[in-house]
Design an enzyme around this catalytic site. Structure first.
Site, mmCIF file in Angstrom:
data_model
loop_
_atom_site.group_PDB
_atom_site.id
_atom_site.type_symbol
_atom_site.label_atom_id
_atom_site.label_comp_id
_atom_site.label_asym_id
_atom_site.label_seq_id
_atom_site.Cartn_x
_atom_site.Cartn_y
_atom_site.Cartn_z
ATOM 1 N N HIS A 51 0.819 -1.192 -0.008
ATOM 2 C CA HIS A 51 0.070 0.206 0.035
ATOM 3 C C HIS A 51 0.786 1.030 0.079
ATOM 4 C CE1 HIS A 51 0.960 -0.234 4.323
ATOM 5 N NE2 HIS A 51 0.219 -1.066 4.499
HETATM 6 P P1 TYD Z 1 -2.233 -3.967 7.381
HETATM 7 O O1 TYD Z 1 -2.443 -2.336 6.731
HETATM 8 O O2 TYD Z 1 -2.766 -4.969 6.341
HETATM 9 O O3 TYD Z 1 -0.704 -4.386 7.614
HETATM 10 P P2 TYD Z 1 0.821 -4.251 6.829
HETATM 11 O O4 TYD Z 1 0.775 -2.918 6.260
HETATM 12 O O5 TYD Z 1 1.519 -4.669 8.108
HETATM 13 O O6 TYD Z 1 0.659 -5.309 5.856
HETATM 14 O O7 TYD Z 1 -3.052 -3.920 8.565
HETATM 15 C C1 TYD Z 1 -3.678 -5.222 8.914
HETATM 16 C C2 TYD Z 1 -5.043 -4.926 9.922
HETATM 17 O O8 TYD Z 1 -4.645 -3.960 10.966
HETATM 18 C C3 TYD Z 1 -6.021 -3.989 8.993
HETATM 19 O O9 TYD Z 1 -7.175 -4.533 9.629
HETATM 20 C C4 TYD Z 1 -5.619 -2.744 9.528
HETATM 21 C C5 TYD Z 1 -5.385 -2.869 10.930
HETATM 22 N N1 TYD Z 1 -4.428 -1.804 11.538
HETATM 23 C C6 TYD Z 1 -5.078 -0.819 12.241
HETATM 24 O O10 TYD Z 1 -6.099 -1.014 12.868
HETATM 25 N N2 TYD Z 1 -4.061 0.112 12.615
HETATM 26 C C7 TYD Z 1 -2.597 0.271 12.325
HETATM 27 O O11 TYD Z 1 -2.154 1.210 12.641
HETATM 28 C C8 TYD Z 1 -2.333 -0.532 11.264
HETATM 29 C C9 TYD Z 1 -1.017 -0.450 10.664
HETATM 30 C C10 TYD Z 1 -3.295 -1.671 10.984
#
Ligand code: TYD
Length: 140
Positions: A51
């Site tokens: 992302h």
């Molecule tokens: P995600 O963005 O997929 O993690 P990464 O970038 O590490 O691959 O996030 C996983 C889940 O956690 C998603 O449902 C969003 C949630 N999340 C939060 O609630 N707060 C946060 O600060 C982060 C980074 C993720």
């Protein structure tokens, strides 16, 4: 834009008692930290991230183990190895990032400039590339 992604060496105050690494917001990194999260227990074949963010800047530090971070500005790509607890990578806003190749003992600490807001995440790579191409055309 990709040049703005850079490794940062943090100050160390280790002594005979062990290591101590310091990361001060707006001093050792270019922003005040509003959010901290960390990732561990990811398998070697997992790709995380995938992302870009409209507003958030990040610093990623493998405080244990190692991982790789591929950064992409819609045109150029670069891979960073994170494998030292006193070295982080700074990622400005609007950078696409993939984290992968996690070691079993990897603990990837993420410092963010913004509170979590799903609306500022761009999770479609095609949409991201289009946005960046448009930005370049508009001279942003
Ligand atoms: P995600 O963005 O997929 O993690 P990464 O970038 O590490 O691959 O996030 C996983 C889940 O956690 C998603 O449902 C969003 C949630 N999340 C939060 O609630 N707060 C946060 O600060 C982060 C980074 C993720």
């Amino acid at each position: 834009m990709i040049e703005a992604c850079r490794l940062i060496e943090f100050p160390q105050k280790g002594d005979e008692r062990g290591h101590l690494v310091i990361v001060e917001g707006s001093q050792d990194i270019p922003f005040d930290v509003k959010r901290v999260f960390y990732i561990y227990g990811s398998d070697k074949d997992v790709i995380r991230g995938r992302h870009a963010n409209y507003r958030s800047e990040f610093v990623l530090i493998n405080v244990a183990g190692s991982s790789k971070v591929r950064v992409d500005d819609g045109k150029n790509q670069k891979v960073f190895n994170l494998d030292r607890p006193h070295t982080g990578i700074y990622l400005p806003k609007l950078i696409w990032k993939d984290m992968y190749d996690f070691s079993k003992d990897s603990v990837l600490l993420c410092l963010a400039s913004e509170h979590y807001d799903e609306n500022e995440y761009i999770r479609e790579y095609e949409a991201y590339v289009k946005l960046m191409a448009q930005g370049r055309e508009d001279g942003i």
